[in-house]
Design a protein around this motif. Structure first.
Motif, PDB file in Angstrom:
ATOM      1  N   ASN A 116       0.871  -1.325  -0.003  1.00 42.02           N
ATOM      2  CA  ASN A 116      -0.071  -0.041   0.030  1.00 42.02           C
ATOM      3  C   ASN A 116       0.850   1.362  -0.054  1.00 42.02           C
ATOM      4  N   PHE A 117       0.785   2.058  -0.907  1.00 43.57           N
ATOM      5  CA  PHE A 117       1.556   3.327  -1.278  1.00 43.57           C
ATOM      6  C   PHE A 117       1.353   4.110   0.024  1.00 43.57           C
ATOM      7  N   GLN A 118       0.242   4.449   0.306  1.00 46.50           N
ATOM      8  CA  GLN A 118      -0.372   5.522   1.692  1.00 46.50           C
ATOM      9  C   GLN A 118       0.267   5.054   3.102  1.00 46.50           C
ATOM     10  N   SER A 119       0.552   3.544   3.104  1.00 46.78           N
ATOM     11  CA  SER A 119       1.333   3.058   4.367  1.00 46.78           C
ATOM     12  C   SER A 119       2.569   3.363   4.241  1.00 46.78           C
ATOM     13  N   LEU A 145       4.095   5.589   2.638  1.00 43.65           N
ATOM     14  CA  LEU A 145       4.478   6.880   2.847  1.00 43.65           C
ATOM     15  C   LEU A 145       4.324   7.482   4.474  1.00 43.65           C
ATOM     16  N   ASN A 146       3.249   6.994   5.054  1.00 37.88           N
ATOM     17  CA  ASN A 146       3.003   7.320   6.537  1.00 37.88           C
ATOM     18  C   ASN A 146       4.123   6.748   7.177  1.00 37.88           C
ATOM     19  N   ARG A 176       7.441   3.393  -8.429  1.00 35.57           N
ATOM     20  CA  ARG A 176       6.686   3.788  -7.043  1.00 35.57           C
ATOM     21  C   ARG A 176       7.654   4.146  -6.065  1.00 35.57           C
ATOM     22  N   LEU A 179       7.606   7.984  -4.410  1.00 34.42           N
ATOM     23  CA  LEU A 179       7.500   8.151  -2.791  1.00 34.42           C
ATOM     24  C   LEU A 179       8.390   8.997  -2.344  1.00 34.42           C
ATOM     25  N   GLN A 230       7.292  12.473  -3.145  1.00 39.19           N
ATOM     26  CA  GLN A 230       6.137  12.826  -2.139  1.00 39.19           C
ATOM     27  C   GLN A 230       6.697  13.381  -0.840  1.00 39.19           C
ATOM     28  N   LYS A 273       6.178  16.770   0.767  1.00 38.37           N
ATOM     29  CA  LYS A 273       5.664  17.051   1.889  1.00 38.37           C
ATOM     30  C   LYS A 273       6.653  18.024   3.178  1.00 38.37           C
TER      31      LYS A 273
END
Length: 147
Positions: free
Chosen positions: A53-56, A58-59, A83, A87, A90, A94
């Protein structure tokens, strides 16, 4: 003569199949892909895959960098190179440019086992090359901060 060539071509196509990497594998073997070599896993290593999962991911990177880690290493191989780069970009956006990215690319050798389907065939291996990216995301001092 042309009919004999067509007959030979048809027979060859029946005896061969294409696997994902477009290598010809005969009907006597099944391809088993071995796990790729990995660096020793450290707490600040993130291995990016197409299935995770990309969002996980990143988190996790954000949590590490905000929690005091000075650097995070993002690793991607093959189709996951895009990917991994995404990442890292991103993370850079951020943190508003307060991180520095260092990118290293390389190629690794992967080994596939060709397992025989029946007893008359022999066990074989084949090698292939795959691209790898290692991105070091390092926190830098905030603009205007005293050292």
């Amino acid at each position: 003569m042309a009919e004999a060539d067509n007959n030979r071509t048809d027979r060859n196509q029946e005896n061969k199949k294409w696997n994902r990497s477009k290598k010809v594998v005969d009907k006597d073997h099944v391809v088993r892909k071995r796990q790729p070599p990995r660096l020793p896993k450290r707490p600040n290593d993130i291995y990016v895959t197409n299935r995770s999962n990309f969002q996980s991911e990143l988190n996790k990177c954000l949590r590490l960098l905000e929690g005091g880690e000075k650097e995070v290493f993002v690793h991607g191989m093959g189709a996951a190179v895009n990917r991994a780069v995404n990442l890292a970009l991103q993370l850079e956006s951020k943190f508003l440019g307060t991180v520095q990215l260092t990118v290293n690319t390389s190629t690794t050798t992967l080994i596939d086992d060709l397992e025989p389907v029946h007893d008359q065939a022999t066990y074989e291996t084949q090698t292939r090359q795959n691209s790898v990216v290692h991105i070091r995301v390092q926190r830098t001092a905030l603009a205007g901060a005293q050292k």
